[in-house]
Motif scaffolding. Structure first.
Motif, PDB file in Angstrom:
ATOM      1  N   LEU A  73      22.933  15.884 -78.137  1.00  8.64           N
ATOM      2  CA  LEU A  73      21.704  16.054 -77.375  1.00  8.64           C
ATOM      3  C   LEU A  73      21.926  16.954 -76.167  1.00  8.64           C
ATOM      4  N   ASP A  74      20.905  17.737 -75.814  1.00  2.72           N
ATOM      5  CA  ASP A  74      20.972  18.552 -74.613  1.00  2.72           C
ATOM      6  C   ASP A  74      20.690  17.663 -73.399  1.00  2.72           C
TER       7      ASP A  74
ATOM      8  N   LEU B 269      24.170   4.254 -86.973  1.00  4.09           N
ATOM      9  CA  LEU B 269      25.619   4.358 -87.102  1.00  4.09           C
ATOM     10  C   LEU B 269      26.046   5.740 -87.558  1.00  4.09           C
ATOM     11  N   ASP B 270      25.235   6.372 -88.387  1.00  2.00           N
ATOM     12  CA  ASP B 270      25.563   7.692 -88.909  1.00  2.00           C
ATOM     13  C   ASP B 270      24.278   8.490 -89.072  1.00  2.00           C
ATOM     14  N   ALA B 271      24.044   9.422 -88.142  1.00  2.00           N
ATOM     15  CA  ALA B 271      22.802  10.201 -88.171  1.00  2.00           C
ATOM     16  C   ALA B 271      22.733  11.134 -89.376  1.00  2.00           C
ATOM     17  N   LYS B 272      23.868  11.370 -90.045  1.00  3.55           N
ATOM     18  CA  LYS B 272      23.883  12.286 -91.186  1.00  3.55           C
ATOM     19  C   LYS B 272      23.502  11.592 -92.491  1.00  3.55           C
ATOM     20  N   ALA B 273      23.296  10.285 -92.471  1.00  2.00           N
ATOM     21  CA  ALA B 273      22.983   9.537 -93.689  1.00  2.00           C
ATOM     22  C   ALA B 273      21.508   9.691 -94.049  1.00  2.00           C
ATOM     23  N   VAL B 274      21.114  10.932 -94.314  1.00  2.61           N
ATOM     24  CA  VAL B 274      19.740  11.227 -94.705  1.00  2.61           C
ATOM     25  C   VAL B 274      19.768  12.161 -95.913  1.00  2.61           C
TER      26      VAL B 274
ATOM     27  N   MET C  14      18.755  17.053 -83.146  1.00  2.87           N
ATOM     28  CA  MET C  14      17.545  16.660 -83.878  1.00  2.87           C
ATOM     29  C   MET C  14      17.863  15.573 -84.894  1.00  2.87           C
ATOM     30  N   GLY C  15      19.059  15.669 -85.503  1.00  2.89           N
ATOM     31  CA  GLY C  15      19.474  14.627 -86.435  1.00  2.89           C
ATOM     32  C   GLY C  15      19.631  13.286 -85.744  1.00  2.89           C
ATOM     33  N   GLN C  16      20.137  13.308 -84.504  1.00  2.97           N
ATOM     34  CA  GLN C  16      20.254  12.079 -83.735  1.00  2.97           C
ATOM     35  C   GLN C  16      18.877  11.470 -83.476  1.00  2.97           C
TER      36      GLN C  16
ATOM     37  N   GLY D  81      10.071  12.567 -80.267  1.00  4.08           N
ATOM     38  CA  GLY D  81       9.840  13.981 -80.001  1.00  4.08           C
ATOM     39  C   GLY D  81      10.055  14.902 -81.181  1.00  4.08           C
ATOM     40  N   LEU D  82       9.788  14.433 -82.401  1.00  9.06           N
ATOM     41  CA  LEU D  82       9.974  15.257 -83.598  1.00  9.06           C
ATOM     42  C   LEU D  82       8.655  15.660 -84.251  1.00  9.06           C
TER      43      LEU D  82
END
Length: 343
Positions: A158-159, A79-84, A132-134, A116-117
């Protein structure tokens, strides 16, 4: 599988979700579409128990999400890729989530490789690009090997290669028998990925049907015709009751006649046809047409002409104040759905 029955959510005087009922079935990708402010985010939060419905209920594999003994095995959500925790590496973040949920540490290596990380797993998440966060958020969602996957704007940042990857990933997850529920504003991606659509506007259900059926509800777009005998074509179309307009590429669009009617008339007149293609609306065109009356925010001038953009207003798209959303952001150590269950 997700089963929503009569979901309703009210914030003060604002009805964010109004009597929603739908089912997200296993084995297919279901797109979740709606204009800004339609209630998509609130609905997804209610599925995970992060918001409590004012009325109605939602079940995941037959029981409320909060009652699952293995919540991350029931639903994996982004829901929120920034929640790290921005000071931790991708690997450490995933290890913390895994430890909280009782997931073997070996699973962390598997999802890191999957998204892919691997080459940046030891770098701090705070330095990651949006894309990358996604990928890190998707890795967190897949840690528990869930039977249902729920993504909110998964291709954001994403690219092109990453977009193709997430498209194929969602199809692969569905092919494995999982229920895949994805919200996105990118209609071109939904047209390529989703098989079924749940479309809402102003909190109400607009459509719950296959993609093709949704598109077919729109007005016909005519028939594309190419012929070296232009005047003869114009005459036969007019005689048959159709209307012909020319395009810049030398083709013609015929309205009010079917391809069969045009082909039969051309055969009778001996007119050669090099192309005869029915024109269908795109998913984007169908979406714009069928949700026209459910758009909450309208632009009234050029960007920069004054006044806040919809996302800059005091209230979020679902009617909640911005500080409420901030308060809902979980601690970085624990994924959103695991935190709520632990409370």
């Amino acid at each position: 599988m997700i089963e929503a029955v009569g979901l309703r959510k009210v914030y003060g005087k604002k009805v964010a979700v109004d009597g929603l009922s739908f089912t997200v079935r296993p084995g297919i990708v279901t797109g979740f579409l709606g204009p800004n402010g339609s209630g998509k985010s609130t609905t997804m939060r209610m599925i995970l128990g992060l918001d409590r419905p004012t009325a109605g209920h939602v079940l995941v594999d037959g029981i409320p999400y909060a009652k699952h003994r293995n919540p991350l095995g029931a639903v994996g959500a982004l829901l929120d890729a920034k929640a790290v925790h921005t000071g931790r590496s991708a690997a450490r973040h995933l290890q913390a989530v895994a430890a909280t949920a009782g997931i073997p540490a070996s699973r962390v290596d598997e999802v890191v490789e999957l998204v892919g990380l691997r080459e940046v797993a030891k770098k701090r998440a705070g330095g990651f690009s949006l894309g990358m966060g996604q990928r890190l958020g998707i890795a967190s969602a897949l840690l528990g090997d869930p039977s249902t996957v729920m993504f909110d704007e998964p291709v954001n940042g994403l690219d092109p290669d990453g977009i193709l990857w997430i498209r194929n990933l969602m199809k692969h997850l569905a092919a494995e028998g999982r229920a895949v529920f994805v919200s996105s504003h990118l209609m071109s991606e939904m047209a390529l990925t989703a098989e079924h659509l749940v479309v809402i506007g102003r909190g109400k259900l607009i459509a719950d049907e296959p993609v093709r059926q949704f598109i077919d509800r729109t007005a016909p777009r005519g028939v594309l015709v190419r012929s070296p005998q232009v005047e003869e074509l114009r005459e036969l179309v007019t005689a048959a009751g159709g209307h012909l307009t020319s395009a810049q590429d030398g083709s013609f669009r015929v309205a009010d006649l079917t391809p069969e009617q045009i082909g039969d008339a051309a055969a009778r007149r001996g007119v050669a046809l090099h192309e005869l293609t029915p024109q269908r609306a795109s998913l984007e065109e169908a979406f714009m047409e069928l949700t026209a009356g459910a758009v909450e925010y309208h632009a009234h001038g050029a960007p920069g002409a004054g006044g806040p953009a919809p996302e800059q207003q005091t209230h979020g798209g679902d009617g909640r104040q911005a500080d409420v959303r901030q308060a809902d952001v979980p601690q970085a150590d624990v994924p959103q759905q695991a935190q709520e269950v632990a409370r």
